[in-house]
Design an enzyme around this catalytic site. Structure first.
Site, mmCIF file in Angstrom:
data_model
loop_
_atom_site.group_PDB
_atom_site.id
_atom_site.type_symbol
_atom_site.label_atom_id
_atom_site.label_comp_id
_atom_site.label_asym_id
_atom_site.label_seq_id
_atom_site.Cartn_x
_atom_site.Cartn_y
_atom_site.Cartn_z
ATOM 1 N N GLU A 221 -64.743 10.219 -37.592
ATOM 2 C CA GLU A 221 -65.601 11.413 -37.591
ATOM 3 C C GLU A 221 -67.076 11.014 -37.656
ATOM 4 O O GLU A 221 -67.958 11.840 -37.428
ATOM 5 C CB GLU A 221 -65.252 12.330 -38.772
ATOM 6 N N ASP A 341 -59.483 16.860 -32.021
ATOM 7 C CA ASP A 341 -59.211 16.105 -33.253
ATOM 8 C C ASP A 341 -57.713 15.995 -33.525
ATOM 9 O O ASP A 341 -57.270 16.113 -34.654
ATOM 10 C CB ASP A 341 -59.933 16.740 -34.462
ATOM 11 N N TRP A 430 -51.203 14.305 -42.845
ATOM 12 C CA TRP A 430 -50.770 13.032 -43.437
ATOM 13 C C TRP A 430 -49.582 13.190 -44.370
ATOM 14 O O TRP A 430 -48.915 12.198 -44.694
ATOM 15 C CB TRP A 430 -51.926 12.405 -44.238
ATOM 16 N N CYS A 643 -73.373 20.870 -46.003
ATOM 17 C CA CYS A 643 -72.831 20.998 -47.362
ATOM 18 C C CYS A 643 -71.378 21.488 -47.435
ATOM 19 O O CYS A 643 -70.663 21.158 -48.370
ATOM 20 C CB CYS A 643 -73.691 21.967 -48.185
#
Ligand code: CA
Length: 716
Positions: A221, A341, A430, A643
């Protein structure tokens, strides 16, 4: 319960003789028997038996321990233990729990040898804990600099250790591979596995294969070149390194495979790094002597930003390499020219299945892209793929001959934005899945109808000081409204028949995110969820048999083992990861909180009293700042860009401080904290390379405006 037998420091000639016989005959001694023999002076407590190649290869018969990430080399996460079963599960209760001193995500699989748990917590901290009592035997903190958090996409997590020849191996967030003494926790060796000029990280577990310790890394990324490294387990010397994407052609290619892969790239990809990181899931088949791993996305995410179209080998692929050399044996690209992605790093599970009347050695993955893949693990031949969730929009199917996806016309529009499902979090991520040989089913947490806007940033240029996904945070077009009208995602425990490529049953969750999975010979599937509930299901039909509230969201998989002949179940509870940090409101009632480890056995009745977490009152602005609506709007865009991936979407935080509740003291030091790194030791890095003072003030104005919105209840 009786007291833990003491460790036996030495071995007598008699004990050595008996032990040698036991080892030669490959008898796996239950720990209770081994330690009884110790008391009789016949053999050292089995804790002194080395974990060597033979012991790892026969881990399937070592039911009392959990020696590897997926228990056995095939990573099935199936335990033959059955004291805890569909009849007795109602008596399962808490033996002990221990707070782990973190509010960050816990994703690890504890390994177990002879009643000792070896596990990793947040910030790559390793603990050895007595499984019977919960007492910590030793802790090793590698002191990862907290400002590294800025270059970690998905929380400061670690998924576990490897055990081998008296050592505990683990990777750190700043890229080290460390070997510790199993008994003492003292370091034996440590190596830097990454180039320090690039923002690599390690969150995955090491895999031991034939005297080598294999480790990958993360960072696609941000902009790195993916690779897997193999180190000598005894000395830490580098044995081989295999890259997953080609480097600068001017420097020469490391292998023929890299030279061929370079034909599928365009532009100057090597200046960005390429991506294709192996951030999870390295597995090994000792019989074929092949190592398998999946690779992540390319950098940037978007095809249009990477230059003219190309498959970009070997991103979003599964690779097999020879264990001794790292030479590529075969590859299969799951998502050619990935634009969404769709990392192919999800767990790889090996099994021997009969498909079409023919025995096949297969490797399986429930991929982020929503399709369940079955490949021949000897050759890489595509056998089948089936959609395991509804609502996949990026592809209409998979070519049954080649395994290549058939992309939907709506999934890619060059540099124009599109909405596709699954979202970057994937239909499965995952979280480890499990295979039960009795039912023939694979169990996994599946996410349905996740949708995501992909808006390539027309002004994107590689910037080594920040992430390089290439998403346009300033996109303000009609697809934002379209996205809001789409159905909310759902989550379920899915029991998948890999031979027929169809669901056997689905058990819906009240939240979207489910944790890693354990299945056992007791006809059980045990799994946690984001709402903090650990549940046991009947493996054959998905009926819920037992539930326990662990007090905070669970992502990690449970393990099961024996201590003195008694079956235990252990799991870590700790909510975080990308979903926890981003904290999107459509995930349901997730439970951020204090992370802990919990251990269960039949008949145990300990009570869990979790310490409180979060805020009970609505937020109030701590100071007044005169800001125009335009400044607040600009602050919201800057917040989204800089953020929100840690402090939460719309400034509603999960595990990290909720900035709507920032105190007067924080607001008075706001510039100091954001630009000067005043809280860097706590994990809040300086943004002085990315933000000007007036931009930081705009973010502050946005946070204060969010704190003054009364309609939002606490925790939402
Ligand atoms: Ca990724």
């Amino acid at each position: 319960m009786s007291q833990q037998p003491p460790l036996t420091p030495g071995r007598t000639p008699v004990s050595q003789f008996v032990e040698n016989i036991l080892m030669r005959t490959s008898i796996i001694v239950p720990s209770a028997l081994a330690c009884l023999l110790t008391v009789l002076g016949l053999v050292a407590c089995s804790r002194t038996r080395p974990i060597d190649d033979d012991r790892l290869k026969s881990a399937d018969r070592d039911a009392g321990n959990w020696l590897m990430y997926g228990r056995t080399y095939d990573d099935q996460r199936f335990s033959p233990l059955n004291q805890i079963n569909e009849q007795t599960i109602g008596k399962l209760g808490l033996v002990w729990s221990r707070e782990l001193g973190t509010t960050r995500g816990l994703e690890g699989t504890p390994l177990v040898e002879d009643g000792v748990l070896y596990l990793t917590s947040a910030w790559s901290v390793v603990h050895a804990i007595d499984a019977k009592t919960g007492v910590v035997r030793w802790t090793y903190d590698p002191s990862v600099p907290r400002s590294r958090a800025f270059f970690i996409c998905c929380d400061v997590v670690n998924r576990g250790v490897a055990l081998y020849q008296g050592k505990v191996y683990f990777g750190t967030l700043d890229g080290r591979l460390i070997a510790l003494d199993m008994r003492t926790g003292k370091p034996v060796w440590s190596v830097d596995t990454v180039e320090k000029t690039r923002p690599y990280a390690i969150t995955g577990y090491p895999r031991v294969a034939k005297g080598l310790v294999l480790i990958g890394n993360a960072g696609a990324e941000f902009g790195v070149r993916g690779y897997v490294s193999a180190y000598d387990a005894e000395t830490g010397k580098l044995a081989w390194r295999t890259y997953t994407v080609p480097g600068d052609p001017a420097a020469g290619f490391e292998s023929k495979a890299m030279e061929q892969a370079a034909q599928t790239w365009h532009g100057e990809w090597w200046t960005v790094g390429g991506g294709g990181t192996v951030w999870e899931g390295i597995v090994y088949d000792p019989a074929l002597d092949l190592v398998y791993f999946g690779t992540g996305n390319a950098t940037a995410w978007y095809r249009a930003l990477r230059g003219p179209e190309g498959d970009n080998l070997y991103v979003a692929s599964i690779l097999a390499v020879h264990a001794s050399t790292g030479e590529v044996a075969w590859h299969f690209q799951i998502t050619p020219g990935d634009n969404w992605d769709y990392d192919a790093t999800q767990p790889l599970l090996q099994a021997d299945l009969t498909i079409g009347g023919r025995p096949r050695k297969v490797i399986m993955q429930a991929s982020k892209n929503g399709f369940f893949y079955v490949l021949d693990r000897a050759t890489g031949e595509f056998i089948s793929a089936g959609p395991f969730v509804k609502g996949i929009s990026w592809a209409t199917g998979i070519d049954p001959k080649t395994g290549r996806p058939i992309e939907s016309p709506s999934a890619y529009a060059g540099a124009q934005p599109v909405i596709v499902s699954p979202a970057p979090g994937g239909a499965h991520n995952w979280n480890p899945m499990a295979f039960n040989p009795t039912t023939g089913l694979v169990y996994l947490p599946a996410k349905v109808a996740t949708q995501s806007l992909h808006a390539p940033d027309p002004n994107w240029k590689y910037n080594p000081k920040r992430d390089n996904v290439g998403f346009d945070e300033r996109y303000d077009g009609p697809l934002n409204d379209t996205l809001k009208k789409l159905p909310a995602p759902t989550g379920e425990l899915l029991a998948w028949d890999p031979v027929q490529q169809r669901a056997a049953w689905r058990a819906p969750y009240p939240v979207v995110e489910g944790a890693g999975v354990l299945t056992t010979a007791g006809n059980l599937v045990v799994q946690g969820r984001a709402d903090g509930v650990l549940a046991a299901y009947r493996a054959s039909d998905g009926k819920v048999l037992w539930e326990f509230d662990a007090g905070t969201g669970i992502m990690a998989p449970p393990v099961t083992y024996l201590v003195d002949g008694v079956q235990f179940v252990t799991v870590m509870a700790g909510w975080g990861g990308p979903d926890g940090l981003f904290n999107a409101p459509d995930l349901g009632k997730v439970r951020p909180g204090h992370g802990r480890i919990l251990t269960f056995a039949l008949g145990a009745k300990a009570k869990l009293t979790p310490p409180p977490f979060g805020h009970s009152e609505p937020p109030k602005p701590a100071i007044t700042l005169n800001a125009t609506p335009q400044t607040v709007k600009e602050g919201s865009i800057l917040y989204s860009t800089n953020c929100q991936y840690c402090h939460g979407m719309d400034a509603v935080a999960g595990p990290l401080p909720d900035l709507r509740y920032a105190t007067k003291e924080v607001h008075e030091q706001f510039i100091n904290i954001v630009l000067e790194g005043a809280r860097a030791p706590l994990g809040m890095p300086s943004f002085k390379d990315l933000l000007q003072a007036e931009q930081a003030t705009a973010i502050q104005a946005y946070l204060l405006s969010r704190a003054s919105e009364p309609a939002k209840p606490p925790g939402n």
